[in-house]
Enzyme design. Structure first.
Site, PDB file in Angstrom:
ATOM      1  CD  GLU A   1      14.710 -59.406  17.255  1.00  0.00           C
ATOM      2  OE1 GLU A   1      15.765 -59.804  16.701  1.00  0.00           O
ATOM      3  OE2 GLU A   1      14.451 -58.215  17.410  1.00  0.00           O
TER       4      GLU A   1
ATOM      5  CG  ASP B   1      23.420 -58.857  15.032  1.00  0.00           C
ATOM      6  OD1 ASP B   1      22.596 -58.103  15.583  1.00  0.00           O
ATOM      7  OD2 ASP B   1      23.102 -59.866  14.386  1.00  0.00           O
TER       8      ASP B   1
END
Length: 246
Positions: A34, A45
């Site tokens: 990723e 996040d």
């Protein structure tokens, strides 16, 4: 064998490090990368990945840098662009398809793109033989899961808990895993809170794990040289790959 997906933030500490770290992770057993696209408001996040995002932007990251480093990494390992929708949309979705194909990137992970708004991008990905990874959360009903996974590609991203990456919460996922299996044959990979301590337990009943904060924490450790960071990232990848497969 269960798969390991690793997230790293593009351009932190610099582009050379991104390339070197990615290929070192491949050597250590990482199956898919990723490649994170820095964004100023990475809402899914936690503080670790947010810090790397902000530092990369402060270092001057531009989308052209993503394309440059991807063209060196993606021909050598399975690579997905992980980012938030705004930078991709600003680039233009048709141009994005062109850039991805040129770089040999295989698809996208976009955590802030709701399923209800993803149809246009999903269709463009299908037409260009690229994957747009679908997210399933523990709170999703069976009926919603069936809708989300109608055209599931590559793997299904199972969010381990409601919240942000790296917070380490735990939820019972047996119901949602059974619901996914009942409507799709696509592999299930679990993300959020996966590290060397949790990987074995989280990998139970799924086909792979997605690890981000654990790698980025090493990237952010300024007490380590670049070479030491990469060495420790390799060591971590090997441990997690072994944990999920024993």
């Amino acid at each position: 064998m269960k798969k390991l997906v690793a997230y790293i933030t593009t351009g932190y500490p610099d582009l050379d490090f991104t390339e070197d770290a990615a290929l070192a992770l491949k050597e250590a057993g990482v199956d898919t990368l990723e490649l994170g696209v820095p964004f100023s408001d990475p809402v899914a996040d936690g503080p670790v990945i947010e810090a790397a995002n902000l530092q990369s932007l402060q270092n001057g990251f531009k989308m052209k840098d993503l394309f440059e480093v991807s063209s060196k990494i993606a021909p050598q390992m399975d690579t997905l662009w992980m980012g938030y929708f705004n930078p991709f949309y600003k680039r233009g979705l048709d141009q994005l398809m062109i850039e991805a194909k040129k770089c040999q990137v295989n698809g996208f992970i976009i955590p802030d793109l709701p399923f209800e708004e993803s149809a246009t991008l999903k269709q463009k990905c299908i037409e260009n033989e690229l994957s747009l990874i679908d997210f399933v959360a523990p709170t999703d009903s069976k009926e919603r899961i069936e809708k989300i996974l109608t055209n599931a590609q590559k793997f299904i991203y199972l969010v381990a808990y409601a919240g942000i990456t790296g917070s380490g919460k735990e939820e019972n996922l047996s119901r949602v895993i059974n619901d996914i299996r009942s409507c799709s044959d696509t592999d299930i990979y679990i993300g959020f809170g996966v590290n060397e301590k949790t990987a074995k337990a989280k990998a139970k009943n799924v086909d792979g794990v997605i690890v981000g904060s654990a790698f980025v924490s090493l990237m952010l450790n300024d007490a380590l040289s670049f070479d030491e960071k990469i060495q420790k990232m390799q060591e971590l990848a090997k441990i997690i790959k072994e944990e999920i497969n024993t």
